[in-house]
Design a protein around this motif. Sequence first.
Motif, PDB file in Angstrom:
ATOM      1  N   ARG A 482       1.698   9.438 -19.789  1.00 49.28           N
ATOM      2  CA  ARG A 482       0.387   9.309 -19.005  1.00 49.28           C
ATOM      3  C   ARG A 482      -0.037   8.023 -19.312  1.00 49.28           C
ATOM      4  NH1 ARG A 482      -1.186  14.007 -16.669  1.00 49.28           N
ATOM      5  NH2 ARG A 482       0.035  15.756 -17.533  1.00 49.28           N
ATOM      6  N   LEU A 483      -0.030   7.357 -20.466  1.00 48.90           N
ATOM      7  CA  LEU A 483      -0.287   5.959 -20.879  1.00 48.90           C
ATOM      8  C   LEU A 483       0.285   5.456 -19.978  1.00 48.90           C
ATOM      9  CD1 LEU A 483      -2.733   4.179 -22.713  1.00 48.90           C
ATOM     10  CD2 LEU A 483      -0.883   4.383 -24.426  1.00 48.90           C
ATOM     11  N   ALA A 484       1.624   5.216 -20.069  1.00 47.33           N
ATOM     12  CA  ALA A 484       2.494   4.043 -19.049  1.00 47.33           C
ATOM     13  C   ALA A 484       1.768   4.202 -17.448  1.00 47.33           C
ATOM     14  CB  ALA A 484       3.499   4.544 -19.283  1.00 47.33           C
ATOM     15  N   LEU A 485       1.495   5.579 -17.357  1.00 47.93           N
ATOM     16  CA  LEU A 485       1.201   5.666 -15.132  1.00 47.93           C
ATOM     17  C   LEU A 485      -0.216   5.408 -15.415  1.00 47.93           C
ATOM     18  CD1 LEU A 485       1.696   6.952 -12.322  1.00 47.93           C
ATOM     19  CD2 LEU A 485       0.630   8.987 -14.128  1.00 47.93           C
ATOM     20  N   ALA A 486      -1.172   5.050 -16.521  1.00 42.13           N
ATOM     21  CA  ALA A 486      -2.498   4.446 -15.736  1.00 42.13           C
ATOM     22  C   ALA A 486      -2.196   3.160 -15.997  1.00 42.13           C
ATOM     23  CB  ALA A 486      -3.411   5.262 -17.689  1.00 42.13           C
ATOM     24  N   ARG A 487      -1.086   2.767 -16.406  1.00 35.04           N
ATOM     25  CA  ARG A 487      -1.245   0.867 -16.762  1.00 35.04           C
ATOM     26  C   ARG A 487      -0.865   0.490 -15.254  1.00 35.04           C
ATOM     27  NH1 ARG A 487       2.082  -0.970 -22.080  1.00 35.04           N
ATOM     28  NH2 ARG A 487       3.366  -0.202 -20.550  1.00 35.04           N
ATOM     29  N   VAL A 488       0.109   1.170 -15.274  1.00 33.18           N
ATOM     30  CA  VAL A 488       0.235   0.868 -13.206  1.00 33.18           C
ATOM     31  C   VAL A 488      -0.899   1.049 -12.260  1.00 33.18           C
ATOM     32  CG1 VAL A 488       2.224   1.831 -11.982  1.00 33.18           C
ATOM     33  CG2 VAL A 488       2.902   1.579 -13.824  1.00 33.18           C
ATOM     34  N   LEU A 489      -1.627   2.286 -12.314  1.00 36.67           N
ATOM     35  CA  LEU A 489      -2.912   2.340 -11.310  1.00 36.67           C
ATOM     36  C   LEU A 489      -2.870   1.446 -11.403  1.00 36.67           C
ATOM     37  CD1 LEU A 489      -3.202   6.300 -12.441  1.00 36.67           C
ATOM     38  CD2 LEU A 489      -1.834   5.451 -10.355  1.00 36.67           C
ATOM     39  N   LEU A 490      -4.120   0.717 -12.951  1.00 41.08           N
ATOM     40  CA  LEU A 490      -4.848  -0.512 -13.064  1.00 41.08           C
ATOM     41  C   LEU A 490      -4.293  -1.748 -12.094  1.00 41.08           C
ATOM     42  CD1 LEU A 490      -5.484  -0.851 -16.841  1.00 41.08           C
ATOM     43  CD2 LEU A 490      -7.453  -0.519 -14.014  1.00 41.08           C
ATOM     44  N   THR A 491      -3.341  -1.817 -11.961  1.00 45.11           N
ATOM     45  CA  THR A 491      -2.475  -2.881 -10.622  1.00 45.11           C
ATOM     46  C   THR A 491      -2.932  -2.901  -9.649  1.00 45.11           C
ATOM     47  OG1 THR A 491      -0.505  -1.133  -9.866  1.00 45.11           O
ATOM     48  CG2 THR A 491      -0.254  -2.684 -12.215  1.00 45.11           C
ATOM     49  N   ASN A 492      -3.377  -1.710  -8.998  1.00 42.00           N
ATOM     50  CA  ASN A 492      -4.166  -1.388  -7.513  1.00 42.00           C
ATOM     51  C   ASN A 492      -2.956  -1.828  -6.430  1.00 42.00           C
ATOM     52  OD1 ASN A 492      -7.065  -0.713  -8.264  1.00 42.00           O
ATOM     53  ND2 ASN A 492      -7.698  -2.855  -8.596  1.00 42.00           N
ATOM     54  N   ALA A 493      -1.955  -1.353  -7.108  1.00 42.24           N
ATOM     55  CA  ALA A 493      -0.809  -2.109  -6.510  1.00 42.24           C
ATOM     56  C   ALA A 493      -0.732  -0.866  -5.297  1.00 42.24           C
ATOM     57  CB  ALA A 493       0.578  -2.063  -6.492  1.00 42.24           C
ATOM     58  N   PRO A 494      -0.497  -1.071  -3.992  1.00 40.58           N
ATOM     59  CA  PRO A 494      -0.699  -0.186  -2.968  1.00 40.58           C
ATOM     60  C   PRO A 494       0.656   0.632  -3.246  1.00 40.58           C
ATOM     61  CG  PRO A 494      -0.085  -1.330  -1.804  1.00 40.58           C
ATOM     62  CD  PRO A 494      -0.349  -2.341  -2.838  1.00 40.58           C
ATOM     63  N   ILE A 495       1.561   0.413  -2.873  1.00 40.72           N
ATOM     64  CA  ILE A 495       3.120   1.239  -3.367  1.00 40.72           C
ATOM     65  C   ILE A 495       3.820   1.090  -4.667  1.00 40.72           C
ATOM     66  CG2 ILE A 495       5.557   1.138  -2.953  1.00 40.72           C
ATOM     67  CD1 ILE A 495       4.973  -0.910  -0.216  1.00 40.72           C
ATOM     68  N   LEU A 496       4.085   2.346  -4.882  1.00 41.43           N
ATOM     69  CA  LEU A 496       4.255   2.337  -6.509  1.00 41.43           C
ATOM     70  C   LEU A 496       5.840   3.410  -6.208  1.00 41.43           C
ATOM     71  CD1 LEU A 496       1.108   4.667  -8.085  1.00 41.43           C
ATOM     72  CD2 LEU A 496       1.581   2.022  -8.199  1.00 41.43           C
ATOM     73  N   VAL A 497       6.557   2.519  -7.398  1.00 38.70           N
ATOM     74  CA  VAL A 497       8.194   2.840  -7.672  1.00 38.70           C
ATOM     75  C   VAL A 497       7.708   3.626  -9.072  1.00 38.70           C
ATOM     76  CG1 VAL A 497       9.899   2.013  -7.545  1.00 38.70           C
ATOM     77  CG2 VAL A 497       8.604   1.591  -5.693  1.00 38.70           C
ATOM     78  N   LEU A 498       8.641   4.234  -9.256  1.00 37.53           N
ATOM     79  CA  LEU A 498       8.647   5.562 -10.338  1.00 37.53           C
ATOM     80  C   LEU A 498      10.449   5.738 -10.449  1.00 37.53           C
ATOM     81  CD1 LEU A 498       5.821   5.869  -9.642  1.00 37.53           C
ATOM     82  CD2 LEU A 498       5.902   8.024 -10.589  1.00 37.53           C
ATOM     83  N   ASP A 499      10.820   5.274 -11.855  1.00 35.18           N
ATOM     84  CA  ASP A 499      12.179   5.157 -12.257  1.00 35.18           C
ATOM     85  C   ASP A 499      12.359   6.250 -12.697  1.00 35.18           C
ATOM     86  OD1 ASP A 499      14.701   5.161 -12.336  1.00 35.18           O
ATOM     87  OD2 ASP A 499      15.158   3.100 -13.092  1.00 35.18           O
ATOM     88  N   GLU A 500      12.905   7.639 -12.527  1.00 34.76           N
ATOM     89  CA  GLU A 500      12.509   8.603 -14.010  1.00 34.76           C
ATOM     90  C   GLU A 500      12.007   8.091 -15.136  1.00 34.76           C
ATOM     91  OE1 GLU A 500      15.380  10.716 -13.824  1.00 34.76           O
ATOM     92  OE2 GLU A 500      16.514  10.206 -13.261  1.00 34.76           O
ATOM     93  N   PRO A 501      10.211   9.047 -14.521  1.00 35.31           N
ATOM     94  CA  PRO A 501       9.287   8.997 -15.264  1.00 35.31           C
ATOM     95  C   PRO A 501       9.005   9.644 -16.306  1.00 35.31           C
ATOM     96  CG  PRO A 501       8.843   9.319 -12.973  1.00 35.31           C
ATOM     97  CD  PRO A 501       9.827   8.866 -12.564  1.00 35.31           C
TER      98      PRO A 501
END
Length: 558
Positions: A482-501
């Motif tokens: 979840r911490l790794a997900l929060a870090r990705v959410l901080l980017t404000n990128a409109p498209i998220l690509v998740l590889d075996e999260p």
Amino acid sequence: MMKALLTFVPLAAPRWRRMALALVLSLITLLAGIALLGVSGWFLTAAFLTTAGAAFNLFVPSALVRGLSFIRILARYGEKLAGHDATLRLLSDLRGWSFAALFPRLPLPGQGLRHGDLVSRLTADIDALDTVFLVAIGPFVTAVLAGGLVIAGMAIFLPEAIWVYLPGYLLAVLGIPALLVLLTQKPGAALVAATASARIGLLDALDGRQDLIAFAALPHARQGFATSVAGLGVARRRIGTWQALSAAAIQGLAGLTTLGVLLLGLERFASQGIDAPVLVGLLLAGLGSFEASAMGVRAVAKLGAASAAAQRLSAMAALRPAVDPPLVPQPRGDDLTLSLDGVWFGHDAERPVLKGATHIFAPGSRTAIIGLSGAGKTTLLHLLLRLCDPDRGDVRLGAIRLCDIAEDALHSAIALLGKDAPIFADTIRDNLRIAAPEADDAALFAALDAARLGDHVRSLPKGLDTLLGESAQTLSSGQARRLALARVLLTNAPILVLDEPTAGLDRETEAQFLADLGAATGGRTVILATHASLPAGAVDTVLSLRDGRLAPFDPRGL
């Protein structure tokens, strides 16, 4: 091979002031040592030759001895401090350069670089280069300047000795080190290659230890590692042997040169052309000047390995980038529809992984891609991130091909959460700020709340400043993800690509993570490659990647 070292000279240029300071302090240390020997020799000789009835001023020379001793100690300390500071900063610059050179070339399929070899280039090879810029060049320049000052002293008191001292000193400072460089090039290259081979064997054994145990292949792996270590030992012994012989040769030259100067000095002394104390001081000063050349031998012996390391790093930087930058970069535009149009791709042209894959990922949609291991899910995500380009067909963002979009614009639009996303042994705050260095506490907690980790962080005594252990041992596996997900959410990128999260999570934690995915991503486009069982509502669409093509998931087809 030595030409490869010139590639890294520009990296050292910004650090010239710190390196010059280390060089000056090194020179002061050596000159103070030479002067200390000379003054001590003059002082002791003069005191011995002074008759009991003659007056002799003991205070000035004794004060000089003490003063030079303190100067030498302080200069040596300052030299080590400045030298290590310059070296560590230079190594930091070199690592920054190497990572900057490596990233555009990732991934590296078919490039002939294995994990252990890459680790060796990014660690041991870079460490070897500090020898070139500081440890080898510093003593060499210092030795030349120190020898010049000794020659100046001889020109005043014993000019004829210059022609004995100068050839011996030049041979010690230039001749023997140059020969040592030639003799250690091959064993130096062998040392670097053996080090890389040992790292490859060790890391391969660690990564594949379960397979090695299952197939009873541990003895074979041990034998291969032992062979690499044996080669490493042979190379080190060869370098050490040449280094010892060179040091012995320099000591022999120092003795012969001093003997020659002594014989000429005795002739001058017999004709009363020089005082005995001055002669002894001059002899000891000349002998002390050879100290610098002896120090340089230890560094020069490493130049063969350093040049081989430089060649390996240069070869890595010369690899063709995984993707070519656009000739005329275009902005990404406002249309955030990501699409695959007849995409064919394969690392081996004879065996394509994708065969005409086609799909449109609408803005705000959540799509899961499932398939057997090796079906090409990760390869497909690499194409969406433009870590590689399709052999045929197009990947587009809106109406623009990814290969035409400016790199910065593309990276700001698409963010990746990989299955091996690292959590560093640092604070929670600093782990999050990797994605957004300027983010304030409110933004950090907003991302943590979206990933359903905010309440846990607030409950910690130090909150965002809580230190995480190695590999996030202070967090559960689900919290780390979840911490790794929060870090990705901080980017404000409109498209998220998740590889075996959810790789490595237990079934319950995996289900909770996926169930929260929709709320956490807040209307962003999500493309998820997974083997996990998807809870109801986690995604809008499930696609199956089978035989290189994307199709709506049919449970009967697997």
